[in-house]
Design a protein around this motif. Structure first.
Motif, PDB file in Angstrom:
ATOM      1  N   TYR A  29       0.909  -0.982   0.026  1.00  0.00           N
ATOM      2  CA  TYR A  29       0.062   0.405   0.185  1.00  0.00           C
ATOM      3  C   TYR A  29       0.999   1.299  -0.118  1.00  0.00           C
ATOM      4  O   TYR A  29       1.363   1.351   0.716  1.00  0.00           O
ATOM      5  N   ARG A  33       0.231   7.950  -2.401  1.00  0.00           N
ATOM      6  CA  ARG A  33      -1.311   7.556  -4.203  1.00  0.00           C
ATOM      7  C   ARG A  33      -2.302   7.602  -3.993  1.00  0.00           C
ATOM      8  O   ARG A  33      -3.260   7.196  -4.267  1.00  0.00           O
ATOM      9  N   ARG A  35      -3.038   3.663  -3.317  1.00  0.00           N
ATOM     10  CA  ARG A  35      -3.202   3.231  -4.196  1.00  0.00           C
ATOM     11  C   ARG A  35      -1.872   1.297  -3.633  1.00  0.00           C
ATOM     12  O   ARG A  35      -1.581   1.503  -2.832  1.00  0.00           O
ATOM     13  N   GLN A  61       1.464  -3.278 -10.916  1.00  0.00           N
ATOM     14  CA  GLN A  61       0.206  -2.147 -11.522  1.00  0.00           C
ATOM     15  C   GLN A  61      -0.371  -1.422 -10.178  1.00  0.00           C
ATOM     16  O   GLN A  61      -0.863  -2.886  -9.730  1.00  0.00           O
ATOM     17  N   LEU A  62      -0.223  -1.316  -9.863  1.00  0.00           N
ATOM     18  CA  LEU A  62      -0.985  -0.566  -8.688  1.00  0.00           C
ATOM     19  C   LEU A  62      -2.746  -0.128  -9.087  1.00  0.00           C
ATOM     20  O   LEU A  62      -2.674   0.544  -9.360  1.00  0.00           O
ATOM     21  N   SER A  63      -3.265  -0.596  -7.942  1.00  0.00           N
ATOM     22  CA  SER A  63      -5.317  -0.263  -7.853  1.00  0.00           C
ATOM     23  C   SER A  63      -5.038   0.688  -7.052  1.00  0.00           C
ATOM     24  O   SER A  63      -4.713   0.868  -5.888  1.00  0.00           O
ATOM     25  N   PRO A  64      -5.923   1.981  -7.719  1.00  0.00           N
ATOM     26  CA  PRO A  64      -6.133   3.022  -6.028  1.00  0.00           C
ATOM     27  C   PRO A  64      -7.561   2.157  -4.825  1.00  0.00           C
ATOM     28  O   PRO A  64      -8.271   1.178  -5.577  1.00  0.00           O
ATOM     29  N   THR A  65      -6.989   2.372  -4.059  1.00  0.00           N
ATOM     30  CA  THR A  65      -8.393   2.206  -3.036  1.00  0.00           C
ATOM     31  C   THR A  65      -9.364   3.032  -3.337  1.00  0.00           C
ATOM     32  O   THR A  65     -10.210   4.050  -4.033  1.00  0.00           O
TER      33      THR A  65
END
Length: 72
Positions: A29, A33, A35, A61-65
């Motif tokens: 986490y 950002r 993410r 690749q990070l995803s938004p929370t």
């Protein structure tokens, strides 16, 4: 390490579509950002190190929370 029963509000901040019905879950986490990335395979020390290194190197690749996670 979190107890999913006691920290359900924290875990609900993340997209649950990637969660397995497992007792162990590794989440990277980035709070600035907002993410995150999930590690979905068996968590061993070597795999955890590899995952964290990949996140830090930008290979994952990070995803938004959904919302800002808060530990209680």
């Amino acid at each position: 390490m979190l107890d999913k029963n006691k920290q359900s509000a924290f875990l609900s901040s993340f997209d649950k579509s990637g969660f397995k019905s497992s007792d162990e879950l590794l989440i990277a986490y980035k709070p600035r950002r907002g993410r995150f990335a999930l590690y979905n395979d068996e968590v061993t020390l070597e795999e955890a190190e590899r995952f964290v290194g990949s996140v830090l190197n930008g290979d994952v690749q990070l995803s938004p929370t959904k919302q800002k996670p808060v530990l209680r």
